[in-house]
Structures are given as structure tokens and as C-alpha cells.
Write an enzyme that holds these catalytic residues in place. Sequence first.
Site, PDB file in Angstrom:
ATOM      1  N   GLU A  35      -6.731   4.984   7.874  1.00  0.00           N
ATOM      2  CA  GLU A  35      -6.485   6.402   7.564  1.00  0.00           C
ATOM      3  C   GLU A  35      -7.711   7.026   6.887  1.00  0.00           C
ATOM      4  O   GLU A  35      -8.008   8.196   7.087  1.00  0.00           O
ATOM      5  CB  GLU A  35      -5.223   6.530   6.692  1.00  0.00           C
ATOM      6  CG  GLU A  35      -3.963   6.270   7.511  1.00  0.00           C
ATOM      7  CD  GLU A  35      -2.822   5.629   6.743  1.00  0.00           C
ATOM      8  OE1 GLU A  35      -2.844   5.612   5.503  1.00  0.00           O
ATOM      9  OE2 GLU A  35      -1.888   5.114   7.414  1.00  0.00           O
ATOM     10  N   ASN A  51       0.868  -1.174   0.000  1.00  0.00           N
ATOM     11  CA  ASN A  51       0.000   0.000   0.000  1.00  0.00           C
ATOM     12  C   ASN A  51       0.906   1.225   0.000  1.00  0.00           C
ATOM     13  O   ASN A  51       1.506   1.563   1.021  1.00  0.00           O
ATOM     14  CB  ASN A  51      -0.895  -0.020   1.258  1.00  0.00           C
ATOM     15  CG  ASN A  51      -1.722   1.250   1.387  1.00  0.00           C
ATOM     16  OD1 ASN A  51      -1.769   2.069   0.462  1.00  0.00           O
ATOM     17  ND2 ASN A  51      -2.370   1.431   2.526  1.00  0.00           N
ATOM     18  N   TRP A  52       0.998   1.863  -1.158  1.00  0.00           N
ATOM     19  CA  TRP A  52       1.922   3.009  -1.279  1.00  0.00           C
ATOM     20  C   TRP A  52       1.375   4.269  -0.597  1.00  0.00           C
ATOM     21  O   TRP A  52       2.083   5.253  -0.481  1.00  0.00           O
ATOM     22  CB  TRP A  52       2.176   3.313  -2.753  1.00  0.00           C
ATOM     23  CG  TRP A  52       2.972   2.261  -3.484  1.00  0.00           C
ATOM     24  CD1 TRP A  52       3.383   1.040  -3.006  1.00  0.00           C
ATOM     25  CD2 TRP A  52       3.467   2.342  -4.832  1.00  0.00           C
ATOM     26  NE1 TRP A  52       4.083   0.364  -3.966  1.00  0.00           N
ATOM     27  CE2 TRP A  52       4.153   1.132  -5.101  1.00  0.00           C
ATOM     28  CE3 TRP A  52       3.382   3.298  -5.826  1.00  0.00           C
ATOM     29  CZ2 TRP A  52       4.765   0.878  -6.331  1.00  0.00           C
ATOM     30  CZ3 TRP A  52       3.978   3.056  -7.061  1.00  0.00           C
ATOM     31  CH2 TRP A  52       4.668   1.857  -7.300  1.00  0.00           C
ATOM     32  N   LYS A  53       0.108   4.241  -0.235  1.00  0.00           N
ATOM     33  CA  LYS A  53      -0.540   5.422   0.364  1.00  0.00           C
ATOM     34  C   LYS A  53      -0.350   6.639  -0.555  1.00  0.00           C
ATOM     35  O   LYS A  53      -0.331   6.473  -1.769  1.00  0.00           O
ATOM     36  CB  LYS A  53      -0.007   5.651   1.780  1.00  0.00           C
ATOM     37  CG  LYS A  53      -0.109   4.376   2.629  1.00  0.00           C
ATOM     38  CD  LYS A  53       0.094   4.595   4.081  1.00  0.00           C
ATOM     39  CE  LYS A  53      -0.065   3.268   4.824  1.00  0.00           C
ATOM     40  NZ  LYS A  53       0.021   3.375   6.267  1.00  0.00           N
ATOM     41  N   GLY A  66       2.981  -0.994   4.199  1.00  0.00           N
ATOM     42  CA  GLY A  66       3.067   0.426   3.877  1.00  0.00           C
ATOM     43  C   GLY A  66       4.508   0.817   3.590  1.00  0.00           C
ATOM     44  O   GLY A  66       5.031   0.613   2.492  1.00  0.00           O
ATOM     45  N   GLY A  67       5.161   1.370   4.596  1.00  0.00           N
ATOM     46  CA  GLY A  67       6.519   1.918   4.446  1.00  0.00           C
ATOM     47  C   GLY A  67       7.483   1.007   3.691  1.00  0.00           C
ATOM     48  O   GLY A  67       8.159   1.450   2.752  1.00  0.00           O
ATOM     49  N   HIS A 105      -9.395   1.561   4.847  1.00  0.00           N
ATOM     50  CA  HIS A 105      -8.142   1.699   5.599  1.00  0.00           C
ATOM     51  C   HIS A 105      -8.366   2.635   6.790  1.00  0.00           C
ATOM     52  O   HIS A 105      -9.155   3.578   6.698  1.00  0.00           O
ATOM     53  CB  HIS A 105      -7.048   2.263   4.673  1.00  0.00           C
ATOM     54  CG  HIS A 105      -5.687   2.155   5.279  1.00  0.00           C
ATOM     55  ND1 HIS A 105      -5.228   3.057   6.207  1.00  0.00           N
ATOM     56  CD2 HIS A 105      -4.702   1.230   5.123  1.00  0.00           C
ATOM     57  CE1 HIS A 105      -4.002   2.693   6.584  1.00  0.00           C
ATOM     58  NE2 HIS A 105      -3.661   1.596   5.944  1.00  0.00           N
ATOM     59  N   SER A 112       3.609  -2.011  10.134  1.00  0.00           N
ATOM     60  CA  SER A 112       5.067  -2.082  10.261  1.00  0.00           C
ATOM     61  C   SER A 112       5.639  -3.464   9.953  1.00  0.00           C
ATOM     62  O   SER A 112       6.598  -3.895  10.580  1.00  0.00           O
ATOM     63  CB  SER A 112       5.516  -1.622  11.656  1.00  0.00           C
ATOM     64  OG  SER A 112       5.127  -0.285  11.882  1.00  0.00           O
ATOM     65  N   GLU A 168      -5.234  -4.554  10.617  1.00  0.00           N
ATOM     66  CA  GLU A 168      -4.223  -3.517  10.774  1.00  0.00           C
ATOM     67  C   GLU A 168      -4.438  -2.794  12.106  1.00  0.00           C
ATOM     68  O   GLU A 168      -5.243  -1.856  12.177  1.00  0.00           O
ATOM     69  CB  GLU A 168      -4.331  -2.508   9.627  1.00  0.00           C
ATOM     70  CG  GLU A 168      -4.134  -3.113   8.252  1.00  0.00           C
ATOM     71  CD  GLU A 168      -3.511  -2.119   7.289  1.00  0.00           C
ATOM     72  OE1 GLU A 168      -2.536  -2.495   6.651  1.00  0.00           O
ATOM     73  OE2 GLU A 168      -3.979  -0.972   7.204  1.00  0.00           O
ATOM     74  N   GLY A 194       2.765   2.565  10.717  1.00  0.00           N
ATOM     75  CA  GLY A 194       3.720   3.652  10.530  1.00  0.00           C
ATOM     76  C   GLY A 194       4.429   4.063  11.804  1.00  0.00           C
ATOM     77  O   GLY A 194       5.070   5.118  11.863  1.00  0.00           O
TER      78      GLY A 194
HETATM   79  O1  LIG Z   1      -1.165   0.895   6.844  1.00  0.00           O
HETATM   80  C1  LIG Z   1      -0.416   0.006   6.476  1.00  0.00           C
HETATM   81  C2  LIG Z   1      -0.682  -0.740   5.243  1.00  0.00           C
HETATM   82  O2  LIG Z   1      -1.950  -0.485   4.752  1.00  0.00           O
HETATM   83  C3  LIG Z   1       0.811  -0.309   7.227  1.00  0.00           C
HETATM   84  O3  LIG Z   1       1.693   0.715   7.071  1.00  0.00           O
HETATM   85  P1  LIG Z   1       3.194   0.550   7.618  1.00  0.00           P
HETATM   86  O4  LIG Z   1       3.701  -0.758   7.050  1.00  0.00           O
HETATM   87  O5  LIG Z   1       3.924   1.739   7.119  1.00  0.00           O
HETATM   88  O6  LIG Z   1       3.076   0.479   9.111  1.00  0.00           O
END
Ligand SMILES: O=C(CO)COP(=O)(O)O
Length: 255
Positions: free
Chosen positions: A98, A9-11, A235-236, A96, A214, A168, A174
Site C-alpha cells: 500500500e 498490521n492494523w493499517k 491485516g483484517g 508494504h 487474507s 504479501e 484485503g
Molecule cells: O496487508 C496485509 C498485512 O500487511 C494483509 O491484509 P489482509 O489480512 O487484510 O488481507
Amino acid sequence: MRRFLIAGNWKMNCGPYDAAELLEGLKEKKAEVDENVDVLVCPPFVSIGMAVNYLHDTDIQVGAQNLHFEENGAYTGEVSGSMIAESGCNYVIIGHSERRQYFGETDTTVNKRSHKALEHKLAPIICVGESLDQRKSGEHYDLVKNQVTAALFDISKEDILDVVIAYEPIWAIGTGETASPEQAQEMHEHIRKVIGGLYSEDTADRINILYGGSMKPANAKELLSQPDVDGGLIGGASLDAESFSEIITIAEELS
Ligand SMILES: O=C(CO)COP(=O)(O)O
């Protein structure tokens, strides 16, 4: 029976130029993926075309990060399921944390979006998870059960087989904090039981439940070794070709 799904997930990162660089790196390292592992990247809308073009001759699939639940019309700024499908995606992330936190996403809209995704043959990756306060107060199991139940409302026993759930924990997103493998396993098992209650045990056994929060090369092996952890929503670490490829390799080795 279940195959690992490793999804990035590149956000809100990587417009077309940065996407090209990241995809180039990814392609160099992982154009071919073991047949027991599915790999997916979910760029922002503007980079989906670039990703589909770059990855058409690889085993890596492309997904979106959201879709609107209406078919088309006067919804400025929104993107529909048919547009996403037409662009070459086969997955879409829905609900998600967010989006729930910053953009007014609710259990009801998550359900509407999931129906729309399925209508367009897009596999919805439905995100659920609790905040730290909710975990500390011991309500996390009920909360996640309610999120899963609401998200799946009226989804048929045929369509459910295309649904992916991503657990999640918000406190691990993050933050560098990760749920321990035991915490992840407990919640994944709980989610599978909830699905079993809504559909059947056999159906629950066939659904992919991903862990997100993470996940990185250093912890992926332990997390992916849990019996009910069927992959990661990353994500990251998905923004770095090396790290993302390493996680894919770990999944390949475990499958
Ligand atoms: O929200 C995430 C994937 O959708 C997780 O993000 P991180 O891997 O950066 O913690």
C-alpha cells in the site's frame, strides 16, 4: 530453529480509543504466549504509546508501520527510527504494497528505511509481493527476487539476522482471496533461496518469512504448516481480538 511470528498490521485503523478496546480484548485472551511464538501488533503511530502501555505486562510486542530514513529534521509529517524505538517498539513494517502503491515507496527507499531501522535496533519487516497481472504474466519470481535483493542491498551478514521478510501477494490483500498453501510455500522457498544466494544457506535458514494476504483462523493452519512459512502479517483479522488470538493459538499448536 525459527520461531513463528504472528504480526498484526492494523493499517489506518484504531486511534487510541479503539486501540484500547482492541488491546483489552487481546490481553484478556492472550496475555501469555507460548515461548515458541512471537506476537506483535503494529498500530498507527498515534496509538503506539497506548499499545506499549497496555501490553507492557504481556508477551505481546509492538511495532510501527513505517519510518523515515533520515535521523531527524525538517520532514513535516514524518516519524524517525529513533522516535519509534524510544516509544517502545522493536519492529517496523517497511515497504508494504500500500505504501508502494499510494505513497511512492520504491525499492531504493525500502532499502534506506531498512538500514535506518537496523541502526535503531528495530527489526524491519520488509514486504514484497506481486500483483495479479505480474503473476499472470509469469514474472512474479523475478520481481520478488529483485525486490528482496534491492531491499537487502548493503545489509551486513550480522544485521540480516534481524530482518523479517513478509511475502504479501497484492491480489490476496484485503480481497478475501488467499494464496494456496502451495503457492505460498513455493514463493517462500524461492525467497529463502534468494537470501541463501546473497548470504549463505545457514543464514537463509534462520530468517523468518511471513505470509500476508487474507490470513484468518480458517486458513492459518494450512498456511502455517508449510515448511517455509514462519508466521503471518495479518491485516483484517488482526482487528478482531478473537480472530487474532485464534491465529496465535494455531501457531502455538503447530510449534
Ligand atoms: O496487508 C496485509 C498485512 O500487511 C494483509 O491484509 P489482509 O489480512 O487484510 O488481507
